[in-house]
Design an enzyme around this catalytic site. Structure first.
Site, PDB file in Angstrom:
ATOM      1  N   GLY A 294       0.823  -1.215  -0.043  1.00 62.87           N
ATOM      2  CA  GLY A 294       0.085   0.074   0.107  1.00 62.87           C
ATOM      3  C   GLY A 294       0.895   1.159   0.050  1.00 62.87           C
ATOM      4  O   GLY A 294       0.343   2.304  -0.545  1.00 62.87           O
ATOM      5  N   THR A 295       1.810   1.024   0.789  1.00 59.79           N
ATOM      6  CA  THR A 295       2.624   2.248   0.816  1.00 59.79           C
ATOM      7  C   THR A 295       3.424   2.808  -0.600  1.00 59.79           C
ATOM      8  O   THR A 295       3.566   3.921  -1.002  1.00 59.79           O
ATOM      9  CB  THR A 295       4.169   2.047   1.515  1.00 59.79           C
ATOM     10  OG1 THR A 295       3.584   1.772   2.791  1.00 59.79           O
ATOM     11  CG2 THR A 295       5.361   3.107   1.927  1.00 59.79           C
TER      12      THR A 295
ATOM     13  N   GLN B 189      -7.480   0.366   3.819  1.00 57.45           N
ATOM     14  CA  GLN B 189      -8.337  -0.338   5.043  1.00 57.45           C
ATOM     15  C   GLN B 189      -9.748  -0.455   4.197  1.00 57.45           C
ATOM     16  O   GLN B 189     -10.659  -1.192   5.349  1.00 57.45           O
ATOM     17  CB  GLN B 189      -8.238   0.825   6.232  1.00 57.45           C
ATOM     18  CG  GLN B 189      -7.036   0.836   6.790  1.00 57.45           C
ATOM     19  CD  GLN B 189      -6.924  -0.624   7.789  1.00 57.45           C
ATOM     20  OE1 GLN B 189      -7.700  -1.355   7.822  1.00 57.45           O
ATOM     21  NE2 GLN B 189      -5.473  -0.536   8.077  1.00 57.45           N
TER      22      GLN B 189
ATOM     23  N   HIS C 213      -2.340  -7.600   2.590  1.00 62.33           N
ATOM     24  CA  HIS C 213      -2.074  -8.000   4.081  1.00 62.33           C
ATOM     25  C   HIS C 213      -3.372  -7.775   4.915  1.00 62.33           C
ATOM     26  O   HIS C 213      -3.418  -8.137   5.997  1.00 62.33           O
ATOM     27  CB  HIS C 213      -0.876  -8.198   4.347  1.00 62.33           C
ATOM     28  CG  HIS C 213      -0.455  -6.847   4.888  1.00 62.33           C
ATOM     29  ND1 HIS C 213      -0.288  -6.168   6.332  1.00 62.33           N
ATOM     30  CD2 HIS C 213      -0.259  -5.608   4.171  1.00 62.33           C
ATOM     31  CE1 HIS C 213       0.002  -5.007   6.139  1.00 62.33           C
ATOM     32  NE2 HIS C 213       0.033  -4.458   5.241  1.00 62.33           N
TER      33      HIS C 213
ATOM     34  N   CYS D 232       5.397   6.348  20.000  1.00 58.98           N
ATOM     35  CA  CYS D 232       6.611   6.390  20.970  1.00 58.98           C
ATOM     36  C   CYS D 232       7.825   7.224  19.872  1.00 58.98           C
ATOM     37  O   CYS D 232       8.268   6.415  19.053  1.00 58.98           O
ATOM     38  CB  CYS D 232       7.227   5.461  21.584  1.00 58.98           C
ATOM     39  SG  CYS D 232       8.646   5.783  22.906  1.00 58.98           S
TER      40      CYS D 232
HETATM   41  C1  LIG Z   1      -4.649   3.523   5.284  1.00 62.44           C
HETATM   42  C2  LIG Z   1      -3.386   2.740   4.875  1.00 62.44           C
HETATM   43  N1  LIG Z   1      -2.514   3.432   3.869  1.00 62.44           N
HETATM   44  C3  LIG Z   1      -1.533   2.593   3.666  1.00 62.44           C
HETATM   45  C4  LIG Z   1      -1.047   1.669   4.247  1.00 62.44           C
HETATM   46  C5  LIG Z   1       0.323   0.978   4.103  1.00 62.44           C
HETATM   47  O1  LIG Z   1       0.087  -0.435   3.286  1.00 62.44           O
HETATM   48  P1  LIG Z   1       1.327  -1.318   3.379  1.00 62.44           P
HETATM   49  O2  LIG Z   1       1.248  -1.934   4.876  1.00 62.44           O
HETATM   50  O3  LIG Z   1       0.687  -2.466   2.295  1.00 62.44           O
HETATM   51  O4  LIG Z   1       2.368  -0.731   2.735  1.00 62.44           O
HETATM   52  C6  LIG Z   1      -1.645   1.343   5.497  1.00 62.44           C
HETATM   53  C7  LIG Z   1      -1.141  -0.006   6.313  1.00 62.44           C
HETATM   54  O5  LIG Z   1      -1.501   0.129   7.681  1.00 62.44           O
HETATM   55  C8  LIG Z   1      -3.153   1.767   5.939  1.00 62.44           C
HETATM   56  O6  LIG Z   1      -3.687   1.348   6.854  1.00 62.44           O
END
Ligand SMILES: Cc1ncc(COP(=O)(O)O)c(C=O)c1O
Length: 384
Positions: A72-73, A178, A200, A324
């Site tokens: 997702g990143t 999400q 995931h 933190c």
């Molecule tokens: C809203 C949102 N965007 C992006 C990400 C990043 O996704 P990934 O863990 O697949 O890189 C997350 C992961 O927690 C997320 O909740």
């Protein structure tokens, strides 16, 4: 031996057995490189293209509009940097409660000379489409908004924002990491041009995700190399991962509708049980426009980390809203943006339910959390 209860599905989910089964052959006999022309390669290519069809069908998109990525990143980075690079300069609109994959990407672009507006949210974490309207400028090149917030689960009015951006011909990116697989998404009806999703969070594997790119959206690739993914994202495809993601999305399409009310009922049982027995607790996020499995609460005068660790000793996995940073505990930026007072925000705990969660699990969590919070509070200096 304690019971083990996993209530951190917004962080990650276990791979569905049917997903694992679909993936296994691609670690074995179907190991080929999907770019190879021989039968070994063609088998792998078939796996990738079937996954693409499944995702496209789920999003009501075209097959050629789906690009697979490493997470997702990466999808968020690709969407935002890709549009920025295609335009060269201009103004971006996003919200103050986005995932860091969006916030930090926008900040990095600001350092390069782009301008960005971070929209506020109301007390339940909702962006007002009128604020989006007011923030739009002649040089706005992108609006990026998350579909649902990972911490509090509030679902944003993306269709209303999509209408605004469509009227003005501005690309609209939605981080649906999400929501994709949890609530229905229709990229056409919502006016979305770019949409990030990830494996995931929906019982697929980690390190595989995708970006929907509406045909005609001007986007420059951020990763250069071979001609993979129709020259939009270089690198040999993660074939087993992509196959798993495709199967996960297909399963979610089958199970999501029936599961949502079951999860929402368990989520409400959790909140009702805790709020009836523990004083000074508040629910964060929208009462109804919220992810069915997400329950984020604040326990006043209690530190979230202590709740998380105390529950961990009971075999329960939840997450803290506070973070933190360099030795100091900071309240969650999402809760701060929602205007939650600091003495409450420091005690936020997120429980995120999933397909294996049962009523017995929920009752065990209630039984465990109520005395734990009472004990922590009695020891809290803030209380005195
Ligand atoms: C809203 C949102 N965007 C992006 C990400 C990043 O996704 P990934 O863990 O697949 O890189 C997350 C992961 O927690 C997320 O909740």
């Amino acid at each position: 031996m304690n019971r083990r209860v996993y209530l951190d599905h917004n962080a990650s989910t276990p791979v569905h057995p049917e997903v694992l089964e679909a993936m296994l052959p691609y670690f074995g006999e179907r190991f080929g490189n999907p770019s190879s022309v021989h039968a070994f390669g063609r088998e792998a290519r078939d796996g990738v293209e079937t996954a693409r069809e499944r995702v496209a069908e789920f999003l009501r998109a075209g097959k050629d509009e789906i690009v697979f990525t490493s997470g997702g990143t990466e999808s968020d980075n690709f969407a935002i940097k890709g549009v920025a690079a295609a335009r060269g300069h201009g103004h971006l609109i996003t919200s103050a409660i986005e995932h860091h994959a969006v916030l930090r990407t926008c900040q990095a672009l600001e350092a390069q000379g782009f301008e960005a507006t971070y929209l506020p949210v109301d007390g339940v974490g909702m962006v007002d489409p009128d604020d989006v309207k007011r923030a739009l400028r002649p040089d706005t090149i992108l609006v990026s908004l998350m579909h649902a917030n990972s911490e509090v689960g509030t679902i944003q009015p993306v269709a209303a924002v999509g209408q605004l951006t469509r009227e003005r011909g501005i690309p609209f990116h939605v981080d649906a990491v999400q929501t994709c697989g949890k609530v229905p998404i229709d990229v056409e009806a919502f006016g979305i041009d770019l949409l990030s999703f990830s494996g995931h969070k929906i019982y697929g594997p980690k390190g595989v995700a995708g970006l929907y790119i509406r045909k005609g959206t001007k986007l420059v690739s951020v990763q250069h190399g071979g001609e993979h993914e129709r020259r939009r994202r270089a690198g040999t495809e993660n074939v087993p991962g992509i196959v798993g993601l495709g199967r996960a999305v297909e399963i979610r399409g089958r199970d999501m509708e029936a599961e949502a009310p079951r999860l929402a009922a368990l989520r409400d049982r959790l909140w009702q049980g805790i709020s009836a027995a523990a004083p000074e607790v508040r629910l964060n996020g929208h009462a109804t426009r919220r992810l069915p499995g997400t329950c984020n609460m604040c326990f006043r005068h209690v530190e979230s980390e202590s709740v998380v660790l105390g529950l961990d000793l009971k075999g329960i996995g939840v997450s803290a809203g506070s973070a933190c940073t360099s030795g100091n505990v900071e309240p969650s930026y999402v809760l701060v943006a929602m205007g939650v007072p600091v003495d409450w925000a420091m005690g936020s705990v997120r429980c995120s339910l999933g397909r294996s969660t049962t009523a017995e699990d929920i009752d065990y969590v209630i039984e465990s959390v109520v005395p734990l919070v009472a004990k922590l509070r009695s020891l809290s200096p803030a209380r005195v």
